[in-house]
Design an enzyme around this catalytic site. Structure first.
Site, PDB file in Angstrom:
ATOM      1  N   ILE A 198      -5.119  -0.411  -7.561  1.00 28.73           N
ATOM      2  CA  ILE A 198      -4.280  -0.823  -6.433  1.00 28.73           C
ATOM      3  C   ILE A 198      -3.404   0.346  -5.982  1.00 28.73           C
ATOM      4  CG2 ILE A 198      -2.614  -1.872  -8.066  1.00 28.73           C
ATOM      5  CD1 ILE A 198      -1.990  -3.959  -5.794  1.00 28.73           C
ATOM      6  N   CYS A 199      -3.204   0.415  -4.663  1.00 28.97           N
ATOM      7  CA  CYS A 199      -2.279   1.395  -4.081  1.00 28.97           C
ATOM      8  C   CYS A 199      -2.738   2.817  -4.439  1.00 28.97           C
ATOM      9  CB  CYS A 199      -0.869   1.076  -4.587  1.00 28.97           C
ATOM     10  SG  CYS A 199       0.475   1.730  -3.589  1.00 28.97           S
ATOM     11  N   ASP A 200      -1.874   3.664  -4.888  1.00 31.94           N
ATOM     12  CA  ASP A 200      -2.271   5.058  -5.079  1.00 31.94           C
ATOM     13  C   ASP A 200      -3.288   5.250  -6.212  1.00 31.94           C
ATOM     14  OD1 ASP A 200      -1.712   7.264  -3.433  1.00 31.94           O
ATOM     15  OD2 ASP A 200      -0.790   8.321  -5.117  1.00 31.94           O
ATOM     16  N   THR A 238      -6.021   3.822  -6.223  1.00 31.11           N
ATOM     17  CA  THR A 238      -7.313   3.871  -5.522  1.00 31.11           C
ATOM     18  C   THR A 238      -7.625   5.310  -5.090  1.00 31.11           C
ATOM     19  OG1 THR A 238      -6.277   3.431  -3.362  1.00 31.11           O
ATOM     20  CG2 THR A 238      -7.072   1.520  -4.603  1.00 31.11           C
ATOM     21  N   ALA A 266      -7.324  -2.436  -3.805  1.00 37.09           N
ATOM     22  CA  ALA A 266      -6.324  -3.150  -2.991  1.00 37.09           C
ATOM     23  C   ALA A 266      -5.294  -2.177  -2.466  1.00 37.09           C
ATOM     24  CB  ALA A 266      -5.628  -4.222  -3.835  1.00 37.09           C
TER      25      ALA A 266
END
Lengths: 206, 206
Positions: B100-102, B104, B154
């Site tokens: 999720i977020c960074d 990814t 995400a």
């Protein structure tokens, strides 16, 4: 640096603390400190081991802008009684007192939900546990979160509404920016942008 | 007991871990373990001090059903390189890999976002950081969260959608109950009940 104290008991509810802690602690001038019965690690419902910054006794020596009582599974245990003095200290300091989920039931049990509008997970449960110390049923409202003066209460699914009310109470930034922060996380990135555009369109028409 | 590993680097994003950790760790048969570079306490963006259960080296010796990479401020640092072996181990085990977020962007930088549909906070940023190792722009979708086979990604406002996809991937309970769990927290208690009643009414008419 303005301190905001987060009270965490064993098996605290991770999600009720997460959004508001991250937002507050990243703001210029604010710092989040965690407080529990002892300095040893406590465990969240999610299995995270958290080392508290202060014990309740230490926290009573501090100045703080808000006392945030995070829900979880220990608010009906003897451990919760050790929070009483810190809540008293918060009242003396005129600090914001914010409680979510079962922490609201604790507030009810010490007679703090009798004079102002408030909420909890469920009125009957609040009445059953708080007993004679709770006489505020006529002030109970069925909402995600509510703030009256320095008292904020929320149900356990209202973590973002709870966060918003704390940010508003502490006046951390302009109300419009707090609302944007809330929408960003409540609606999600894409829906929040759409709403902003719709609102901008409405503003333009007006 | 099925273990789910949560990778937490310094300044991890509290809210991205909280909902899914609490739900999983409370389920019969599942346990959440936190993993980081060292055993010493790390600090969340919210200022919580978290003691990891395992180092990355230790975690590589474990069997686990899912590897959950929580966003935050260290995924572009050298510390993130130490996660590579654990991701490799997850692939070998056929474990769910959820970022999720960074986190990814980190997955993109190690070439894991080239073959399946995925998301991140922003495509351009993902491309800029991941560079030549990322060739999956044609698979990028602008959504809160997406799951394809064992890969879940995400954006940073999609913590509940991220959680839902992990619960679905791990088949922790019937799909309908996972959807109810999601609605309960996404919509909040009162709105979720209203939706349930509306749906029940529709079912009846059908």
């Amino acid at each position: 640096m303005t301190e905001v104290l987060f009270v965490l008991l064993e098996e605290y509810a991770d999600w009720e603390a997460a959004s508001i802690a991250a937002e507050l602690n990243q703001l210029e001038g604010f710092t989040v400190k965690t407080v529990s019965n002892e300095k040893q690690a406590i465990h969240s419902m999610g299995g995270f081991s958290t080392l508290p910054d202060y014990t309740f006794v230490e926290a009573c020596q501090k100045e703080f802008a808000a006392l945030v009582l995070i829900g979880g599974k220990s608010w009906r245990s003897d451990k919760a009684k050790e929070v009483d003095a810190l809540v008293e200290k918060a009242k003396q300091q005129g600090a914001v007192i914010a409680a979510i989920c079962d922490a609201t039931v604790y507030l009810g049990s010490i007679g703090l939900l009798n004079d102002q509008k408030h909420t909890s997970n469920q009125l009957q449960d609040l009445q059953d546990y708080a007993g004679a110390n709770y006489t505020g049923a006529n002030q109970y409202v069925e909402v995600q979160a509510i703030r009256v003066d320095n008292l904020i209460t929320a149900n356990g699914t209202g973590h973002l509404e709870f966060a918003k009310e704390i940010l508003l109470a502490l006046q951390v930034k302009p109300e419009k920016e707090i609302e944007q922060w809330y929408n960003f996380y409540k609606l999600g990135y894409y829906e929040a942008i759409k709403q902003e555009l719709r609102n901008a369109g409405t503003d333009h028409i007006d």
